[in-house]
Enzyme design. Structure first.
Site, PDB file in Angstrom:
ATOM      1  N   ARG A   1      -8.435  14.589   2.284  1.00 45.38           N
ATOM      2  CA  ARG A   1      -8.257  15.157   3.626  1.00 45.38           C
ATOM      3  C   ARG A   1      -6.781  15.139   4.004  1.00 45.38           C
ATOM      4  NH1 ARG A   1      -9.562   9.630   4.401  1.00 45.38           N
ATOM      5  NH2 ARG A   1      -7.809   8.574   5.396  1.00 45.38           N
TER       6      ARG A   1
ATOM      7  N   HIS B   1       0.867  -1.185   0.000  1.00 47.42           N
ATOM      8  CA  HIS B   1       0.000   0.000   0.000  1.00 47.42           C
ATOM      9  C   HIS B   1       0.902   1.233   0.000  1.00 47.42           C
ATOM     10  CE1 HIS B   1      -3.677   2.191   1.884  1.00 47.42           C
ATOM     11  NE2 HIS B   1      -2.921   3.027   1.206  1.00 47.42           N
TER      12      HIS B   1
HETATM   13  C1  MV4 Z   1      -7.693  -4.096  -2.987  1.00 46.29           C
HETATM   14  C2  MV4 Z   1      -6.832  -5.136  -2.575  1.00 46.29           C
HETATM   15  C3  MV4 Z   1      -6.425  -6.048  -3.494  1.00 46.29           C
HETATM   16  N1  MV4 Z   1      -6.860  -5.960  -4.761  1.00 46.29           N
HETATM   17  N2  MV4 Z   1      -8.091  -4.058  -4.260  1.00 46.29           N
HETATM   18  C4  MV4 Z   1      -8.303  -2.138   1.308  1.00 46.29           C
HETATM   19  C5  MV4 Z   1      -8.500  -0.712   1.676  1.00 46.29           C
HETATM   20  C6  MV4 Z   1      -8.998  -0.037   0.473  1.00 46.29           C
HETATM   21  N3  MV4 Z   1      -8.345   1.214   0.331  1.00 46.29           N
HETATM   22  C7  MV4 Z   1      -8.704  -0.953  -0.667  1.00 46.29           C
HETATM   23  N4  MV4 Z   1      -8.188  -2.154  -0.098  1.00 46.29           N
HETATM   24  C8  MV4 Z   1      -7.729  -3.153  -0.864  1.00 46.29           C
HETATM   25  N5  MV4 Z   1      -8.121  -3.153  -2.162  1.00 46.29           N
HETATM   26  C9  MV4 Z   1      -7.682  -4.980  -5.122  1.00 46.29           C
HETATM   27  N6  MV4 Z   1      -8.093  -4.913  -6.396  1.00 46.29           N
HETATM   28  C10 MV4 Z   1      -6.424  -5.139  -1.257  1.00 46.29           C
HETATM   29  C11 MV4 Z   1      -6.881  -4.161  -0.389  1.00 46.29           C
HETATM   30  C12 MV4 Z   1      -6.405  -4.240   0.955  1.00 46.29           C
HETATM   31  C13 MV4 Z   1      -6.748  -5.315   1.771  1.00 46.29           C
HETATM   32  C14 MV4 Z   1      -7.610  -6.310   1.387  1.00 46.29           C
HETATM   33  C15 MV4 Z   1      -7.900  -7.368   2.235  1.00 46.29           C
HETATM   34  C16 MV4 Z   1      -7.337  -7.408   3.515  1.00 46.29           C
HETATM   35  C17 MV4 Z   1      -6.495  -6.408   3.928  1.00 46.29           C
HETATM   36  C18 MV4 Z   1      -6.196  -5.359   3.067  1.00 46.29           C
HETATM   37  C19 MV4 Z   1      -5.356  -4.365   3.497  1.00 46.29           C
HETATM   38  C20 MV4 Z   1      -5.042  -3.330   2.681  1.00 46.29           C
HETATM   39  C21 MV4 Z   1      -5.580  -3.264   1.400  1.00 46.29           C
END
Ligand code: MV4
Length: 449
Positions: free
Chosen positions: A292, A208
């Protein structure tokens, strides 16, 4: 410049904004709930107005009460901080219609980015890379099936009105798709009053990484490099850093340019963040924009020397950015550890009275907190009570400095997540920068506590 600003928030971010006001010679008005009579922000502001009972819905989220406080104290502008009303475009509209300056982007930018389907459409037009998936909203399970086949499993179904990890369903097989689709749709309707959902390929091991941007009302828009926020659990970030240990100079250039393109596409004004997911091969995709100031803004402030909250206020007052992109250089490395009043490994909240607080200090250590000895941490709000930020020439020195700072931190009387930070900072994979968004959860699972 403004004479007086109202801060529609509490805790460390309210204190951060009040400190900024004092340095700019601007009067500050705190609003507080009945649970926050003795809070730091209530005490530090020039004036303070009680806006209701402890429950957020009746105080910090109560638009009428906040507006009454603004009228009573005759402020010129309102800073929403983060959380609470910060990304509420209705609130921004009311602030502006009532004749106050909104210290933030236009309500139109907020609406466009707040609706993830609309946001992705805009980003596509602007040439910002998107995760493969549906072009827009997906209307039924049958349509979902075709898109998922095209993208390939696993996929993730997301609520258009969601964000920050709310309203998402990961689907690993076609059999599980109809159930997950209906669940996501009905949960979105219940949570946001909008059942619009979309589908993306689920990236399995991304990091991230987000780009900080800052725009003024004269058409200038710059980036302030990236932050890495992969150290999270249940979509709650634990530790953030800038720059990302994973991003090389060439990737940084295209990533940050994508951030600027994203923000420019909505004529962004103020401080904002474009969130990306980055694959192990360093390909990256836009996921959402936060309109923000963010909790982790100090790591960017430290590597760039730019006071982001000061510039939020200045651009809201109509000032031009005093620097161009070329003038913004990054220097060294910064890490932020969020200090939460919670069990370090079970994450259960631990409100109560702080019998003793001793803050770390010394070279290149910053503490943004809203606590003091004798303070009672109320049970009604987020568990984050402060942040420690360190800076050094390189990441390794920055980690060592943070270990030293965490070692000096003393909070007696309540349980904090201090031990989580001690262990994480000592972890070999963390020290190598070898992690993704799942690292913390996996590590906690295999830990013998
Ligand atoms: C995702 C992803 C994987 N693939 N989208 C989580 C927060 C939001 N900002 C978007 N997020 C995610 N989007 C795609 N196409 C993974 C996350 C993700 C996440 C997902 C499952 C468990 C923990 C996570 C932690 C950070 C981001």
């Amino acid at each position: 410049m403004f004479n007086k600003i109202l801060i529609a928030n509490r805790g460390e971010i309210a204190v951060r904004i009040i400190r900024c006001c004092k340095e700019l010679g601007i009067g500050s008005v705190a609003v507080y709930s009945e649970a926050d009579r003795e809070a730091m922000h209530t005490r530090l502001a020039d004036e303070a107005v009680c806006i209701g009972p402890a429950a957020s819905a009746q105080s910090y989220l109560n638009i009428a009460a906040v507006m009454s406080a603004a009228e009573l104290t005759d402020v010129q502008a309102i800073h929403p901080g983060y959380g609470f009303l910060a990304e509420n475009a209705e609130f921004a509209d009311i602030v502006i219609e009532s004749g106050y300056t909104w210290i933030g982007p236009s309500p139109e930018s907020m609406r466009t980015m707040g609706d993830k389907v609309t946001a992705k459409q805009k980003m596509k037009e602007a040439g910002v890379p998107l995760v493969p998936g549906s072009a827009g909203a997906v209307h039924d399970a049958e349509e979902a099936k075709h898109i998922a086949r095209e993208a390939g499993f696993p996929v993730i179904i997301k609520a258009s009105a969601g964000g920050g990890g709310r309203g998402m369903q990961v689907v690993h097989s076609e059999g599980a798709l109809p159930g997950a689709f209906n669940k996501c749709q009905s949960e979105a309707a219940a949570a946001f009053g909008d059942d619009t959902v979309f589908i993306e390929k689920f990236l399995e091991e991304p990091r991230h990484i987000e780009v900080q941007v800052l725009g003024d009302t004269h058409g200038n828009l710059v980036h302030l490099f990236e932050r890495e926020c992969s150290m999270q659990r249940n979509n709650q970030k634990v530790l953030e850093e800038a720059p990302s240990p994973f991003v090389d100079a060439k990737t940084r250039q295209i990533l940050c340019e994508a951030g600027v393109a994203a923000a420019s596409a909505v004529n962004y004004v103020g401080a904002g963040t474009i969130e990306f997911l980055m694959n192990p091969d360093k390909s990256f995709y836009f996921i959402e924009m936060n309109t923000r100031i963010q909790v982790e803004h100090p790591v960017t402030e430290w590597i760039t020397g730019v006071d982001l909250v000061e510039w939020q206020v200045r651009v809201a007052a109509g000032e031009k950015l005093a620097f161009t992109q070329e003038k913004i250089k990054k220097k060294g490395h910064a890490i932020e550890c969020r200090i939460n009043a919670e069990h370090p490994f079970k994450f259960t909240p631990s409100p109560g009275t702080i019998a003793l607080y001793h803050a770390p200090g010394g070279r290149s250590v910053r503490v943004d907190a809203a606590i003091y000895t004798g303070y009672q941490v109320p049970p009604h709000y987020d568990s984050m009570i402060g942040k420690i930020i360190t800076h050094a020439r390189d990441r390794q020195k920055c980690i060592r400095r943070m270990q030293r700072a965490i070692d000096e931190l003393a909070i007696i009387g309540i349980t904090t997540n201090r031990e989580l930070h001690e262990r994480l900072l000592a972890n070999a994979a963390f020290q190598k920068g070898d992690f993704n968004i799942h690292f913390l959860e996996n590590w906690l699972k295999q830990m013998h506590l």
